[in-house]
Design an enzyme around this catalytic site. Structure first.
Site, mmCIF file in Angstrom:
data_model
loop_
_atom_site.group_PDB
_atom_site.id
_atom_site.type_symbol
_atom_site.label_atom_id
_atom_site.label_comp_id
_atom_site.label_asym_id
_atom_site.label_seq_id
_atom_site.Cartn_x
_atom_site.Cartn_y
_atom_site.Cartn_z
ATOM 1 N N SER A 39 0.822 -1.206 0.000
ATOM 2 C CA SER A 39 0.000 0.000 0.000
ATOM 3 C C SER A 39 0.853 1.252 0.000
ATOM 4 O O SER A 39 1.953 1.265 0.564
ATOM 5 C CB SER A 39 -0.911 0.023 1.224
ATOM 6 O OG SER A 39 -1.570 1.264 1.326
ATOM 7 N N TYR A 69 -1.753 0.529 10.274
ATOM 8 C CA TYR A 69 -1.871 -0.160 8.985
ATOM 9 C C TYR A 69 -0.664 0.171 8.117
ATOM 10 O O TYR A 69 -0.022 -0.714 7.528
ATOM 11 C CB TYR A 69 -3.180 0.286 8.326
ATOM 12 C CG TYR A 69 -3.430 -0.209 6.925
ATOM 13 C CD1 TYR A 69 -3.866 -1.510 6.690
ATOM 14 C CD2 TYR A 69 -3.259 0.641 5.830
ATOM 15 C CE1 TYR A 69 -4.119 -1.941 5.400
ATOM 16 C CE2 TYR A 69 -3.509 0.211 4.540
ATOM 17 C CZ TYR A 69 -3.942 -1.080 4.322
ATOM 18 O OH TYR A 69 -4.188 -1.515 3.053
#
Lengths: 442, 245
Positions: B137, B150
């Site tokens: 990501s 995250y």
């Protein structure tokens, strides 16, 4: 969010959910006033419920195929285009197809769509073996000609108002190639066009494209187009080696809304004249690819934008054989006098096949489809066309409707009251509702 | 020619299923691995029917690390390609207050995916061929106040993929790092994402297939993200910490 049909009129504020599994779908349904929405290709407000529109995009799985019978079991959100992409290379084609491949299985069943082969094979209902339908409590019912037959009959053509169509088994037809042998005949008048359609009963596919701006002796002048699935013997060269492959089709798209002024009597007249002239010159027989033959407008992505920001409305009625010619003449004359013009004017002879659909649109006789941009005067013209249809004992296609009155529907079709009462009796009203069903008091 | 096989880990996610459709359409056989893989039965039928390929389903838990070696040994064939779409965004606020929640996010995005790719990487190395695709990501490119738990796990995963690539490059095994940016999926449903920066799962799938075929190392899905991240990385920490970004 704002939702509308393919005609982009009316545009309604609606709550839209997209459940991902059966449990979530059941929850949506139990919230009440639910209507399923597929790919949004009905023209008006059939697939919009302001309170509870349920998008079926996550139910898009093909589940089973039996190559001995051609039966495909699939979820309601599967697109016809995907069925063709998967099965035409294996020698199968939809037994009945509407004029766009961007429709879902559920939508085709709900509207009980028809195609160019209606005169021989009947409506889409004829190829539906069974349906799994979710009721207002979230329970599933298998419906077929033998099982829950009443529910089956009202669901075909029931515009999604009998429950959520979840899965269905449909039959495909075997074909040897992806090519259609198309024969085009020009018909200088409505009478000639109807005679040509009557004389072509043997043709698998038949339809007439009407130059709806023709007046006087030219009223109803048409190109009558017949089609047959080509056999392997008819192909040669690279086509014969690869009978299902088509060259890449050139795609046009309408990226922006056309200014409404662009579509006026003059441009429509020019387009129609050109199309007719082209058709007349191309009269005769030739091989055409399935995509261009069945789905000419799918090649122009977003063609609905050609009518401008305010959208457009479709008019489609069916007229019984006895009154068809007089009725069509009056409809075409009124349209032509209004100078309103319609790019698309399609005439089709319906067959006598008695399908299982209890609220289906097709009936023996003729159907005429017209479209008009929404602007001042359109509503009045549509009201006139409604009145002419009623005078000639015709009925209306709900998948195209966006503005008819409940009274007009009631007058046109004695089945309306039976459908309404049945919905109430079977607990479908008001559990399933669309903006259209509210307007038409269904 | 025998067909190639792709293993998709975390196969129930929207991106994973789009990847499955993309490779199925290109004629690859598929191994779909996920928790409760049986729930993929409809997807299996659909992929097999549409594309005439073979699909097998495999129960797989990225967090059950002790089972990873056995999982790979138990596959019907060692795949030619692995796409790891395992991930879990969690809730940043919950992760800040509850160490257990934070650890779950870290394990789901880093430990689990790195563990299974390590096992598969070794098997590919022994065979001398194969491609490993890890979906990481852009959140791992810089720690942001709103999603750093995250993001930190994805940063770890990105570094892992980079190292694995550099180790296996000499052994005929290729590793692709995918930094998708925003994607319109179940995970992001209801979030207000900017349209220009948000890809559809199908775009991610197409980008992955292209990266596999062209043996690219690190890809963004929408090009605009390269510039967005260039800017975000260039902001000095002294300034960054005062921003609400």
């Amino acid at each position: 969010m704002k939702l509308s049909g393919w005609g982009r009129y009316p545009v309604l504020e609606a709550r839209l959910g997209a459940p991902r599994d059966l449990d979530a779908l059941g929850e949506h349904v139990r919230a009440g006033a639910a209507i399923a929405r597929g790919n949004g290709r009905s023209y008006g407000d059939s697939a919009v419920s302001p309170d509870n529109t349920v998008h079926m995009r996550h139910f898009h799985h093909m589940l089973a195929f039996d190559p001995t019978t051609g039966q495909l079991v699939a979820e309601a959100g599967v697109l016809l285009a995907d069925v063709i992409a998967a099965f035409l290379p294996r020698g199968w084609f939809p037994a009945v197809t509407p004029g766009t491949k961007f429709v879902t299985l559920g939508g085709m069943i709900a509207a009980d769509v028809h195609g160019k082969n209606h005169h021989r094979d009947g409506s889409f209902a004829s190829c539906v073996d069974w349906i799994d339908l979710m009721d207002a409590t979230g329970r599933l019912h298998r419906c077929s000609r033998d099982e829950n037959a009443e529910l089956f009959g009202w669901t075909l053509g029931g515009m999604g108002l009998t429950g959520i169509i979840l899965r269905a088994a449909i039959r495909l037809r075997p074909v040897e190639t992806g090519w259609i042998r198309q024969t085009t005949k020009s018909a200088p008048s409505l009478e000639a066009a109807m005679a040509a359609l009557e004389a072509s009963d043997e043709a698998t596919y038949s339809v007439a494209w009407i130059d709806c701006l023709g007046t006087g002796a030219q009223l109803g002048r048409s190109l009558v187009m017949l089609g047959e699935h080509a056999t392997r013997q008819e192909l040669s060269g690279p086509q014969a080696a690869n009978p299902f492959a088509m060259g890449p089709r050139r795609r046009l798209s309408v990226p922006v809304d056309a200014p409404a002024a662009l579509l006026n009597g003059l441009t429509v007249r020019a387009f129609n004249a050109l199309y007719y002239w082209k058709g007349t010159r191309g009269a005769g027989t030739r091989l055409v690819g399935w995509d261009g033959y069945f789905y000419p407008l799918d090649g122009i992505l977003g063609w609905n934008r050609i009518y401008g920001r305010r959208g457009f409305v479709q008019f489609q009625c069916a007229l019984p054989p006895d009154t068809a010619e007089a009725g069509l003449r009056a409809l075409l004359r009124t349209t032509s006098q209004a100078g309103a013009g319609s790019f698309l004017a399609v005439l089709k002879r319906f067959g006598t096949a008695d399908g299982p659909g209890q609220f289906s649109f097709p009936m023996p006789g003729y159907t005429l489809a017209l479209d008009f941009p929404v602007r001042a005067g359109t509503e009045r013209l549509m009201d006139r066309l409604d009145a002419i249809t009623l005078e000639h004992d015709g009925r209306f296609y709900l998948a195209k409707d966006a503005r008819m009155s409940a009274r007009t529907l009631e007058q046109s079709d004695p089945r309306t009251a039976i459908f309404r009462a049945g919905r109430a009796r079977m607990g479908m009203r008001p559990a399933f509702a669309s903006a259209q069903s509210e307007r038409l008091d269904l | 020619m025998t067909r190639k096989t792709a293993l998709i880990l975390g196969a129930r996610s929207d991106i994973a299923l789009a990847v499955a459709r993309e490779f199925a359409a290109a004629g690859w056989d598929l191994q779909l691995a996920a928790r409760e893989a049986g729930r993929l039965a409809d997807d299996r039928a659909d992929l097999e029917l549409r594309h005439g390929i073979a699909v097998s389903l495999h129960d797989f838990d990225a967090l059950a690390i002790e089972g990873h070696t056995a999982f790979v040994a138990g596959l019907p064939v060692l795949p030619d390609l692995v796409v790891c779409a395992v991930g879990f965004m969690g809730d940043q606020t919950a992760s800040e207050g509850d160490p257990a929640a934070a650890v779950l996010v870290m394990r789901s995005n880093f430990e689990g995916p790195a563990s299974i790719l390590a096992v598969l990487g070794n098997a590919f190395e022994a065979r001398g061929s194969g491609t490993l695709v890890g979906i990481s990501s852009v959140a791992g490119e810089r720690g942001r106040a709103v999603n750093y738990i995250y993001g930190s796990a994805k940063a770890g995963f990105t570094a892992f993929l980079s190292g694995l690539r550099n180790r296996l490059a000499k052994k005929g095994v290729h590793v692709v790092t995918v930094l998708p940016g925003f994607v319109a999926t179940h995970m992001t449903e209801g979030m207000d994402l900017p349209a220009r920066l948000t890809a559809r799962p199908e775009e991610v799938a197409t980008a992955i297939r292209s990266a596999v075929e062209r043996r690219r190392d690190v890809i963004h899905v929408r090009r605009i993200w390269r510039f967005v991240m260039l800017v975000i990385r260039a902001i000095p920490e002294r300034v960054f910490k005062t921003m609400r970004i």
